[in-house]
Each structure stands twice: as structure tokens, then as C-alpha cells.
Enzyme design. Structure first.
Site, mmCIF file in Angstrom:
data_model
loop_
_atom_site.group_PDB
_atom_site.id
_atom_site.type_symbol
_atom_site.label_atom_id
_atom_site.label_comp_id
_atom_site.label_asym_id
_atom_site.label_seq_id
_atom_site.Cartn_x
_atom_site.Cartn_y
_atom_site.Cartn_z
ATOM 1 N N ASP A 210 -9.564 -16.484 12.158
ATOM 2 C CA ASP A 210 -9.603 -17.392 13.349
ATOM 3 C C ASP A 210 -8.497 -18.448 12.809
ATOM 4 O O ASP A 210 -8.808 -19.114 12.053
ATOM 5 C CB ASP A 210 -10.904 -17.871 13.772
ATOM 6 C CG ASP A 210 -10.986 -18.313 15.229
ATOM 7 O OD1 ASP A 210 -10.593 -17.681 15.979
ATOM 8 O OD2 ASP A 210 -11.208 -19.566 15.264
ATOM 9 N N GLU A 266 -10.541 -7.673 -4.585
ATOM 10 C CA GLU A 266 -11.548 -7.708 -5.647
ATOM 11 C C GLU A 266 -12.469 -6.439 -5.114
ATOM 12 O O GLU A 266 -12.915 -5.841 -5.959
ATOM 13 C CB GLU A 266 -12.782 -8.918 -5.589
ATOM 14 C CG GLU A 266 -12.048 -9.978 -6.375
ATOM 15 C CD GLU A 266 -12.976 -11.308 -6.205
ATOM 16 O OE1 GLU A 266 -14.241 -11.164 -5.649
ATOM 17 O OE2 GLU A 266 -12.590 -12.403 -6.322
#
Ligand code: GLC
Length: 568
Positions: A210, A266
Site C-alpha cells: 500500500d 528468503e
């Protein structure tokens, strides 16, 4: 004709996917309180799968006072009780995965609610350990009665808000109850990155970020330069008579995009992605993707929200997005969301144009983002401003009514209730959005609900819904359409009326080509298919037909027809 760009290696899944945005409050209410919820979404997943969608983006459902309906979060780890429980959330993620779809969660990193425990602490005293989690400044000297500098919020007006208790000002890029976090404080950054890891561990395949463009501000708090532009535009984020030089698209935010990407990377198997809500020209927004594609995987390119529905304008748009986002970068195509006018507004409420737009969106190189209800061709739904639930409507009530249609054509909506009506599932009570005995729905039903609903359109081979489904399914089956390179073609007919392009996919085992012809006119347009390679057994798929036909000789495109010619 230049040689076609060919994609030869397999692309990551998120470049080839199709995304459907669900606004949880408005999609499906299972509990019967007139507000959509997570169990309601679970009930409707078979529909989304049936449509041919591959990824679902859920607007925020986290704990929140709902002053901005979930974009004001008070606990990033909890689910707002009106939407369900953590268990419902886990079940929703599992059920999406069980259907072979992916899920994107909405991360509001820029700010929290003013009811978030961090902000309650932060505002309580100047020496509170959480003070520096937000952006606090003294007022301008000598009396401190003026805001610290001239910065305006993204909505106009000063974004600084005075707090009487501690006599300082805090910064909010959006509404006053959404104070910005201070990412220059490493504790904040670490905590938010851990929150991101948490939702990736919970199974999110992607994250929508956002107002990501507002994360970092100038560390020296220099005034923004003045500008003559009143209304914000893609080329001039800011508006309201200033350039948002020090408040949006800061170089430190580009750097943070890369840090965030490293966190997302990751997680492998499956790989994940991040898509940023950012504002600016396509060339500027490319910066978010990093110098070697190591930043945000995707950014929303909102220019499409104000592109006139004409062959040449769409050709220019594709040219611009292709040159700003060449492989390995990847564009996005967005025609509506929970902040913007319904796409039908720009299509003159013409269902034939909506079927053509679906053909374009699902055949162009770029990730299509489809806003719930747009697959039904729902029109703009005007609502009285004094009864609005959206906090922006109150803020913009001074804008004269006669200006609203012009703003909407520019992609600006001043009462966002108007694009958030409950999803119409059938012609019965509450349009099937809520159980029959539920009280009033949180927003009024769309006036077209009795006819423009899923049940009615599923049966109708000529409906907008059927066209969306045809095109989504075709894209899902075609490597050329989902993963091929793109080349704009000289159209075989009047370039003011027909827009044509080619998609080519090639790897060690497969080769596939698609040529797309879009008739942006109310006249029939003949296209010549005689030049197709002789050996090819080409099939023509139209947004208006169920089954493909042999692509030979001449094909007459009907008004607003889109055709895809495919061969191996
Ligand atoms: C984004 C959201 C919008 C929200 C605002 C503040 O623009 O899409 O709905 O009000 O950010 O979080």
C-alpha cells in the site's frame, strides 16, 4: 516489421499469472451481519477458480478501527472479528492453495491506525520509547503554531497534525488517523520486515504494498517545490500546487524496495513476489524494480486507468509500457480497484467494449489485475455523498458535483463507496451477497444487481462474464499469451480502429505464436489472415465465440470484437 521478441526461458509464475482483487467487506457475507467476511470468501472460491483466475489478492482484513476499512491497521497479526478469526484466515489460505491458486495479501507498511498500540504510546509523551516510531516535529518558529514545513498529504492540505498534549506535529501521508511510521528508525524497519516474514510463513505467495511510494521522506524536512498543477496526475505525483519531491518516490524508498525484495526472496518453493502501489510516470516507477530487477517484482501502472478506449491510445500505452518495462521487467495492466471508478465508466457503459477490454487485458504482455465485479460489467454506481461511509467523501465534499465525471475519467474517485458495492451473485435477496435474513448490507446493493449478476451471466454466452472466462481460460492454456514476448503489428486495417500485436513463446520443447486483433470500433473490420505461415494450423478464438474456428482467408471482425489467432 522488426523481429519479434521471443521469450525462450521459463518465466517465474508471478509473471504469467492473472490476479483477481477481492475487497473482503463487499464480496460475500456468510455470518449474516451485512458485511463480507473470510468464510464468505471461502464459499465463493469455486467461482473464482471456475472463472480461470490463478491468483487472488485480498484487501486488508487485519484488526482495525475500520476508519479507512482496513487500511488503518491496529494489529498486523490479528484478523478483524467482523471478518473472522485467524483460523478462518488459515483455512482461506489453505483452500485457495488446495484449488491450485495463489494468494496475495495487502501490506500497509507506510502507516498504522492512530489506535495502534505503538501510536498510543508514541503520542503519550515526548520521551516515550515509541516516540520515534512515528514522525514528530516541532512547529515552525517563532511560535510553533504553524506546521513544520509546507508538505501536503497525498489528499491535499497539510499532512502535519498538531497534538496538543505534547505540542508537536506528526506526519500522515494519507488521512490524519493514519500516522506514517518512521522507517529511519531501525527498530521500526525490523519490526515491519518481521511482520512481512510472518505472513510469508503463513503462506502468502505475494504481497501488495500500500502507498509504497510514501515510505521515506526527506531526512532534512526541506520544503517541497511549488508547482502549477492542482490535480495529482501520473506525471506529477503531488499536485495541490506542489511537487512531492521530498514526500514521495524518495531515493531511500527505491533502496528499501531492494531490501524488502531480499526478505521476500528468503522464501522459495514457491517463489514469492511483491507488487507496489506507487504513483508516477512509467519511467520513474521502473526505479522501484531496481537496477538489475532486484527491487519490487511488479508495480501498478495506473496510466491505464485514464487511457481513452481507442485503438491508437491503447497502442501508445502498450508501446510506453513495453519500452519502460522490457524483459526481464514486467508491466501490469489495471483498469479498476477499490479506490478507482469502475472501468465501465470509461467504456461508456457499453458491454461490447467491456468484452473487448477483457480480450486486451488477457492477451497483452503484463500481469492483469481484475477488480471484483468488473468481470460482470458493473457500471459506475452513483451514491449520495452525505450518506457516504468512505472518509474521502467527507474530505472532498466541497468539490462541485459537475466536476465529478471529469475527475472519474481521469481515474479519480472522490467517494470510493461507489466502487465497493456488494458483489451481486444472483437476483434474489441481498443479491446473494448475504443470507436472506441478514439486515441491510453495509453499502447499498448495486442498482443493476437484479440483472447483472453471476447466476444470470453464467448462462449467457454473450455476457461480459462469459467473455472474461473465455479469455482467462485461453490465456491459462497458452504459453504465447501468458509468457510470450510482445511485438506491436501494423494492423491489417485502419490503425485508428484496429490494434494488433503478436506474442511469441519458444523454449526447447515448445513454440507458440498468437496474433491478436482488436476492433475498437462500431463498424465491421475485415482482417486478412492469408499471410499466416502455410504449414500452420491456426485457430481463431474470438471473445464472442465459444469454440475456435480455422483461421484462413479473411475474417470480418464484428464491432468491438477481439480475435486471437494461435498456432504452434
Ligand atoms: C491506498 C489504498 C487505499 C487507502 C490508502 C491509505 O491507496 O488503496 O484504499 O485508503 O492507501 O492506506
Amino acid at each position: 516489421m522488426s523481429s519479434t521478441k521471443v521469450v525462450q526461458s521459463e518465466l517465474p509464475w508471478w509473471k504469467c499469472t492473472t490476479v483477481y482483487q477481492i475487497y473482503p467487506r463487499s464480496f460475500s457475507d456468510q455470518t449474516g451481519d451485512g458485511i463480507g467476511d473470510l468464510p464468505g470468501i471461502i464459499d465463493r472460491l469455486d467461482y473464482v477458480k471456475w472463472l480461470g483466475i490463478e491468483t487472488i489478492w485480498l484487501s486488508p482484513f487485519f484488526e482495525s478501527p475500520q476508519a479507512d476499512f482496513g487500511y488503518d491497521i491496529s494489529d498486523h497479526f490479528g484478523v478483524a472479528p467482523e471478518y473472522g478469526s485467524l483460523e478462518d484466515c488459515r483455512r482461506l489460505i489453505d483452500e485457495i492453495h488446495a484449488r491450485g491458486m495463489k494468494v496475495v495479501l495487502d501490506m500497509v507498511l507506510n502507516h498504522t491506525s492512530d489506535q495502534h498500540p505503538w501510536f498510543l504510546e508514541s503520542r503519550s509523551a515526548r520521551n516515550n520509547p515509541y516516540r520515534d516510531f512515528y514522525i514528530w516535529r516541532d512547529g515552525r518558529k517563532p511560535y510553533g503554531a504553524a506546521p513544520p514545513n509546507n508538505w501536503r498529504s497525498m489528499l491535499g492540505g497539510s499532512g502535519w497534525h498538531h497534538d496538543a498534549q505534547t505540542d508537536q506535529w506528526y506526519w500522515a501521508s494519507f488521512l490524519p488517523f493514519q500516522p506514517d511510521l518512521n522507517y529511519r528508525n531501525l527498530q521500526v524497519k525490523r519490526a515491519m520486515l518481521d511482520m512481512v516474514r510472518h505472513w510469508l510463513r503463513e503462506g502468502a505467495d505475494g504481497l501488495r504494498l500500500d502507498i509504497f511510494n510514501a515510505i521515506y521522506k526527506d531526512a532534512a524536512f526541506a520544503d517541497n517545490p511549488r508547482s502549477l498543477r492542482a490535480i495529482p496526475s501520473e506525471d506529477n505525483p503531488g499536485g495541490f500546487f506542489q511537487r512531492a519531491l521530498h514526500t514521495q518516490n524518495h531515493p531511500d524508498t527505491f533502496a528499501f524496495a531492494r531490501e524488502l525484495r531480499a526478505v521476500v526472496d528468503e522464501f522459495e518453493d514457491p517463489s514469492r513476489f511483491i507488487v507496489g502501489e506507487v504513483f508516477g510516470s512509467p519511467d520513474l516507477l521502473r526505479e522501484y524494480c531496481g537496477p538489475s530487477g532486484d527491487g519490487l517484482n511488479l508495480v501498478f501502472l495506473f496510466k491505464s486507468l485514464r487511457t481513452p478506449f481507442r485503438a491508437r491510445a491503447f497502442r501508445d500505452l502498450v508501446d510506453e509500457f513495453e519500452s519502460a518495462f522490457p524483459e526481464p521487467l514486467h508491466p501490469t495492466y489495471v483498469f479498476g480497484n477499490h479506490d478507482r471508478p469502475r472501468q465501465m465508466e470509461r467504456l461508456s457503459n457499453d458491454l461490447a467494449r467491456a468484452r473487448l477490454l477483457a480480450t486486451f487485458q488477457m492477451t497483452v504482455r503484463g500481469v492483469p489485475f481484475i477488480y471484483y465485479g468488473d468481470e460482470l460489467g458493473l457500471s459506475h454506481h452513483e451514491m449520495p455523498r452525505d450518506a457516504a461511509r468512505d472518509p474521502l467523501a467527507r474530505r472532498f465534499r466541497f468539490i462541485p458535483k459537475f466536476m465529478l465525471p471529469t475527475l472519474r475519467r481521469r481515474g479519480i474517485l472522490t467517494n470510493r463507496d461507489e466502487c465497493r458495492s456488494p458483489m451481486p451473485w444472483h437476483g434474489g435477496a441481498h443479491a446473494g451477497f448475504a443470507p436472506p435474513d441478514a439486515p441491510k448490507t453495509w453499502l447499498p446493493l448495486h442498482p443493476q444487481s437484479a440483472i447483472m449478476n453471476v447466476a444470470a451471466q453464467r448462462q449467457d454466452p454473450a455476457s461480459v462474464l462469459t467473455s472474461y472466462r473465455r479469455m482467462l481460460q485461453l490465456r491459462g492454456r497458452s504459453l504465447a499469451l501468458s509468457a510470450g514476448g510482445l511485438e506491436v503489428l501494423d494492423p491489417p486495417a485502419n490503425p485508428n480502429k484496429v490494434f494488433a500485436y503478436r506474442r511469441v513463446y519458444e523454449d526447447a520443447d515448445h513454440q507458440e505464436t498468437a496474433e491478436i486483433f482488436l476492433n475498437f470500433s462500431k463498424r465491421e473490420m475485415p482482417i486478412d489472415l492469408r499471410d499466416l505461415p502455410r504449414s500452420a494450423e491456426a485457430r481463431l478464438y474470438s471473445n464472442l465465440h465459444d469454440a475456435p474456428i480455422a483461421a484462413k482467408g479473411r475474417h470480418v471482425l464484428r464491432p468491438w470484437e477481439g480475435a486471437v489467432v494461435l498456432w504452434d
